[in-house]
Design an enzyme around this catalytic site. Structure first.
Site, PDB file in Angstrom:
ATOM      1  N   LYS A  30       9.079 -17.380 -10.465  1.00 19.66           N
ATOM      2  CA  LYS A  30       8.338 -16.327 -11.167  1.00 19.66           C
ATOM      3  C   LYS A  30       7.125 -16.931 -11.882  1.00 19.66           C
ATOM      4  O   LYS A  30       7.266 -17.947 -12.577  1.00 19.66           O
ATOM      5  CB  LYS A  30       9.281 -15.662 -12.175  1.00 19.66           C
ATOM      6  CG  LYS A  30       8.634 -14.584 -12.984  1.00 19.66           C
ATOM      7  CD  LYS A  30       9.614 -14.017 -14.000  1.00 19.66           C
ATOM      8  CE  LYS A  30       8.907 -13.034 -14.906  1.00 19.66           C
ATOM      9  NZ  LYS A  30       9.750 -12.578 -15.991  1.00 19.66           N
ATOM     10  N   LYS A  57     -11.132  -3.759  18.773  1.00 17.97           N
ATOM     11  CA  LYS A  57      -9.708  -3.984  19.058  1.00 17.97           C
ATOM     12  C   LYS A  57      -9.321  -3.564  20.470  1.00 17.97           C
ATOM     13  O   LYS A  57      -8.156  -3.581  20.833  1.00 17.97           O
ATOM     14  CB  LYS A  57      -8.847  -3.254  18.009  1.00 17.97           C
ATOM     15  CG  LYS A  57      -9.234  -3.651  16.564  1.00 17.97           C
ATOM     16  CD  LYS A  57      -8.263  -3.190  15.517  1.00 17.97           C
ATOM     17  CE  LYS A  57      -8.787  -3.504  14.118  1.00 17.97           C
ATOM     18  NZ  LYS A  57      -7.765  -3.584  13.088  1.00 17.97           N
ATOM     19  N   ASP A  89      -4.535  -6.469   4.924  1.00 21.20           N
ATOM     20  CA  ASP A  89      -5.511  -7.385   5.535  1.00 21.20           C
ATOM     21  C   ASP A  89      -5.451  -8.773   4.891  1.00 21.20           C
ATOM     22  O   ASP A  89      -5.871  -9.751   5.486  1.00 21.20           O
ATOM     23  CB  ASP A  89      -6.927  -6.809   5.381  1.00 21.20           C
ATOM     24  CG  ASP A  89      -7.147  -5.661   6.354  1.00 21.20           C
ATOM     25  OD1 ASP A  89      -6.660  -5.768   7.504  1.00 21.20           O
ATOM     26  OD2 ASP A  89      -7.771  -4.659   5.975  1.00 21.20           O
ATOM     27  N   PHE A 107      -4.707   3.352  14.593  1.00 20.82           N
ATOM     28  CA  PHE A 107      -4.989   4.339  13.551  1.00 20.82           C
ATOM     29  C   PHE A 107      -6.114   3.783  12.688  1.00 20.82           C
ATOM     30  O   PHE A 107      -6.290   2.566  12.605  1.00 20.82           O
ATOM     31  CB  PHE A 107      -3.759   4.591  12.677  1.00 20.82           C
ATOM     32  CG  PHE A 107      -2.874   5.680  13.184  1.00 20.82           C
ATOM     33  CD1 PHE A 107      -2.071   5.481  14.294  1.00 20.82           C
ATOM     34  CD2 PHE A 107      -2.842   6.925  12.562  1.00 20.82           C
ATOM     35  CE1 PHE A 107      -1.253   6.492  14.773  1.00 20.82           C
ATOM     36  CE2 PHE A 107      -2.031   7.940  13.025  1.00 20.82           C
ATOM     37  CZ  PHE A 107      -1.230   7.729  14.133  1.00 20.82           C
ATOM     38  N   ASN A 136       0.849  -1.194   0.000  1.00 19.21           N
ATOM     39  CA  ASN A 136       0.000   0.000   0.000  1.00 19.21           C
ATOM     40  C   ASN A 136       0.887   1.248   0.000  1.00 19.21           C
ATOM     41  O   ASN A 136       2.112   1.143  -0.049  1.00 19.21           O
ATOM     42  CB  ASN A 136      -0.955  -0.021   1.201  1.00 19.21           C
ATOM     43  CG  ASN A 136      -0.203  -0.101   2.500  1.00 19.21           C
ATOM     44  OD1 ASN A 136       0.572   0.780   2.836  1.00 19.21           O
ATOM     45  ND2 ASN A 136      -0.394  -1.200   3.235  1.00 19.21           N
ATOM     46  N   LYS A 161     -13.764   0.173  15.400  1.00 19.62           N
ATOM     47  CA  LYS A 161     -12.421  -0.403  15.628  1.00 19.62           C
ATOM     48  C   LYS A 161     -12.010  -0.271  17.088  1.00 19.62           C
ATOM     49  O   LYS A 161     -11.337  -1.157  17.623  1.00 19.62           O
ATOM     50  CB  LYS A 161     -11.388   0.268  14.707  1.00 19.62           C
ATOM     51  CG  LYS A 161     -11.477  -0.253  13.293  1.00 19.62           C
ATOM     52  CD  LYS A 161     -10.565   0.463  12.336  1.00 19.62           C
ATOM     53  CE  LYS A 161     -11.030   0.151  10.915  1.00 19.62           C
ATOM     54  NZ  LYS A 161     -10.358   0.869   9.876  1.00 19.62           N
TER      55      LYS A 161
HETATM   56  O1  PMT Z   1       2.842   6.127   6.605  1.00 25.45           O
HETATM   57  P1  PMT Z   1       2.284   7.452   6.120  1.00 25.45           P
HETATM   58  O2  PMT Z   1       2.516   7.668   4.645  1.00 25.45           O
HETATM   59  O3  PMT Z   1       2.771   8.599   6.965  1.00 25.45           O
HETATM   60  O4  PMT Z   1       0.691   7.414   6.285  1.00 25.45           O
HETATM   61  C1  PMT Z   1       0.121   7.348   7.536  1.00 25.45           C
HETATM   62  C2  PMT Z   1      -1.019   6.294   7.596  1.00 25.45           C
HETATM   63  C3  PMT Z   1      -2.175   6.776   6.746  1.00 25.45           C
HETATM   64  C4  PMT Z   1      -0.541   4.939   7.115  1.00 25.45           C
HETATM   65  C5  PMT Z   1      -1.420   6.148   9.097  1.00 25.45           C
HETATM   66  O5  PMT Z   1      -1.734   7.394   9.593  1.00 25.45           O
HETATM   67  C6  PMT Z   1      -2.615   5.223   9.271  1.00 25.45           C
HETATM   68  O6  PMT Z   1      -3.755   5.623   9.192  1.00 25.45           O
HETATM   69  N1  PMT Z   1      -2.326   3.912   9.554  1.00 25.45           N
HETATM   70  C7  PMT Z   1      -3.305   2.872   9.666  1.00 25.45           C
HETATM   71  C8  PMT Z   1      -3.805   2.490   8.312  1.00 25.45           C
HETATM   72  C9  PMT Z   1      -4.658   1.253   8.359  1.00 25.45           C
HETATM   73  O7  PMT Z   1      -4.186   0.228   7.999  1.00 25.45           O
HETATM   74  O8  PMT Z   1      -5.792   1.426   8.926  1.00 25.45           O
HETATM   75  P2  PMT Z   1      -6.829   0.173   9.142  1.00 25.45           P
HETATM   76  O9  PMT Z   1      -8.110   0.869   9.356  1.00 25.45           O
HETATM   77  O10 PMT Z   1      -6.725  -0.789   8.040  1.00 25.45           O
HETATM   78  O11 PMT Z   1      -6.309  -0.535  10.465  1.00 25.45           O
HETATM   79  C10 PMT Z   1      -6.742  -0.124  11.759  1.00 25.45           C
HETATM   80  C11 PMT Z   1      -5.654  -0.416  12.772  1.00 25.45           C
HETATM   81  O12 PMT Z   1      -5.429  -1.823  12.889  1.00 25.45           O
HETATM   82  C12 PMT Z   1      -4.308   0.201  12.450  1.00 25.45           C
HETATM   83  O13 PMT Z   1      -3.750   0.677  13.658  1.00 25.45           O
HETATM   84  C13 PMT Z   1      -3.494  -0.956  11.872  1.00 25.45           C
HETATM   85  O14 PMT Z   1      -2.107  -0.819  12.166  1.00 25.45           O
HETATM   86  C14 PMT Z   1      -4.078  -2.153  12.619  1.00 25.45           C
HETATM   87  N2  PMT Z   1      -4.106  -3.407  11.821  1.00 25.45           N
HETATM   88  C15 PMT Z   1      -4.803  -3.480  10.660  1.00 25.45           C
HETATM   89  C16 PMT Z   1      -4.858  -4.665   9.961  1.00 25.45           C
HETATM   90  C17 PMT Z   1      -4.170  -5.791  10.477  1.00 25.45           C
HETATM   91  N3  PMT Z   1      -4.189  -6.946   9.822  1.00 25.45           N
HETATM   92  N4  PMT Z   1      -3.483  -5.684  11.618  1.00 25.45           N
HETATM   93  C18 PMT Z   1      -3.443  -4.528  12.297  1.00 25.45           C
HETATM   94  O15 PMT Z   1      -2.795  -4.438  13.368  1.00 25.45           O
END
Ligand code: PMT
Length: 401
Positions: free
Chosen positions: A286, A338, A276, A320, A207, A334
């Protein structure tokens, strides 16, 4: 231990006001070392600063050293904070461009303490896009700025560019000094950047995360005295000083690294953008093109944060959320799912927010349902807001000293 400030005075008409700043800080029992640039010596004398600071004044890189230590390194190490007042366009420009050619700029470059600039200059100079870009760049790297005031300037122009009153500068300095080291004794685990999910030895799913948000948090947490470990997917960023970086590729790697450091951490901040899904199988070779379409089957990655939420106990857990719609309702979901203390929600469609930017626009929602919306600010400023919130929660949870 007695606090110590290095005050850098650069060459502007407001240089005389730095005398009152030195005197005001000395009255608060703070040790002071003054560095005057060559141009500052045209406006004020080293003797005045020597008298008020009760300390020798440094004016030139090559002057006779007072001790066996390399002067700029010893001052940089000694300082709890460096204040540059007045800061001219010249000194700001030098630091922004990595130029270290005199005692003040070499000391700034060697320091790891908070560095505060108080710019003062002609209003047209201050508003010059080059100066403004330098200021924005330095802010994004964690340097602090005290806004100049508006009024009649020494050159006769009316506008922004006046050095604020010494009391205002002293108050700002004390604020940053108190903040300094306020996370000492805390172990903070930060995740940052993207994860990379291999398809075959040449291809992968990932991503747009640059890691800037997570690295800013790690950097500021270290500046504020915490022990910091940064678990990071691949990025182009330099690991901040005094931060231990653990590099990972995939979500499964990140899960292992987070779990290995779970016991150690008091606070976990998950700024990483974790994939995810991953390809159900990584092809050893390959994948060759053929005439027909192919299907890539994906399987769910572990939700690392959700797992942490289950075993969180009295640790502080911050997540986040990056969304393109229904940000607040998804973010609230979330928090519950979580088991988070709070979540930092960014709408990645918004200008200046989310991936790759030096800035972010977020709402912070806590588990009690309180919501704070923040205007666009640098990721470094936001990092400090997040760390302040953690400190407040820590105090409530009685785990803070
Ligand atoms: O890195 P930058 O370019 O500075 O950009 C910042 C950012 C946009 C990446 C950051 O600010 C941000 O929003 N990060 C979380 C992005 C994200 O994956 O959000 P989510 O809604 O998919 O996940 C929610 C939370 O669960 C996040 O804290 C993530 O780290 C966590 N997660 C998600 C999926 C997973 N399989 N395991 C996780 O721990």
């Amino acid at each position: 231990m007695k606090k110590h400030i290095v005050i850098g005075v650069s060459g502007g008409i407001a240089a005389y006001k730095a005398l009152d700043i030195v005197s005001g800080l000395r009255k608060r029992d703070i040790g002071i070392n003054v560095i005057l640039t060559k141009n500052a010596c045209e406006f004020v004398t080293p003797l005045s600063f020597q008298t008020l600071s009760n300390n020798y004044v440094v004016t030139d890189t090559f002057q006779e050293p007072k001790a066996w230590e390399v002067e700029h390194i010893s001052l940089a190490k000694k300082a709890s904070l460096i204040l540059i007042a007045p800061a001219t366009a010249n000194v700001i420009g030098k630091v922004a461009n990595g130029i270290a050619d005199d005692m003040l700029t070499t000391t700034i470059m060697a320091a790891r303490c908070p560095i505060v600039f108080a710019p003062a200059m002609n209003t047209n100079m201050y508003n010059n896009p080059i100066v403004q870009e330098n200021i924005q760049f330095l802010r994004s790297k964690g340097y602090y700025f005290i806004e100049p005031e508006s009024g009649w300037l020494a050159c006769g122009d009316l506008g922004k560019g006046k050095l604020p009153k010494p009391e205002v500068i002293i108050e700002e300095v004390l604020k940053h000094m108190n903040q300094n080291q306020d996370l000492e004794g805390k172990n903070i685990l930060v995740t940052a950047g993207p994860t990379v999910e291999a398809i075959d030895p040449m291809r992968y799913i990932t991503n747009h995360s640059s890691g800037k948000m997570g690295y800013a948090i790690a950097q500021q947490a270290a500046v504020r005295g915490a022990s910091v470990k940064l678990i990071s997917g691949p990025t182009h960023l330099q690991c901040p000083p005094y931060v231990e970086k653990i590099g990972i590729q995939s979500a499964v790697d990140m899960q292992q690294a987070v779990n290995a450091n779970f016991q150690w951490a008091d606070i976990i901040i998950k700024a990483a953008a974790v994939a995810d899904y991953r390809p159900i199988e990584e092809s050893k070779h390959k994948i060759k093109k053929a005439n027909q379409d192919i299907t890539l089957t994906l399987t769910r990655n572990p939700d690392i944060l959700q797992e942490l939420g289950r075993k969180k106990a009295n640790k502080i857990l911050v997540g986040f959320a990056a969304e393109t719609k229904d940000l607040i309702s998804y973010a609230k979901e979330k928090i519950m799912k979580k088991n988070l203390d709070f979540i930092v929600a960014n709408n990645i469609n918004e200008k200046g927010a989310g991936f790759k930017e030096d800035t972010n626009v977020v709402s912070i929602i806590d588990k009690e349902g309180n919501i704070n919306h923040y205007p666009m600010m640098s990721k470094v400023e936001l990092a400090n807001i997040i760390l302040d919130k953690i400190k407040d929660r820590s105090a409530i949870m009685n785990s803070f000293r």
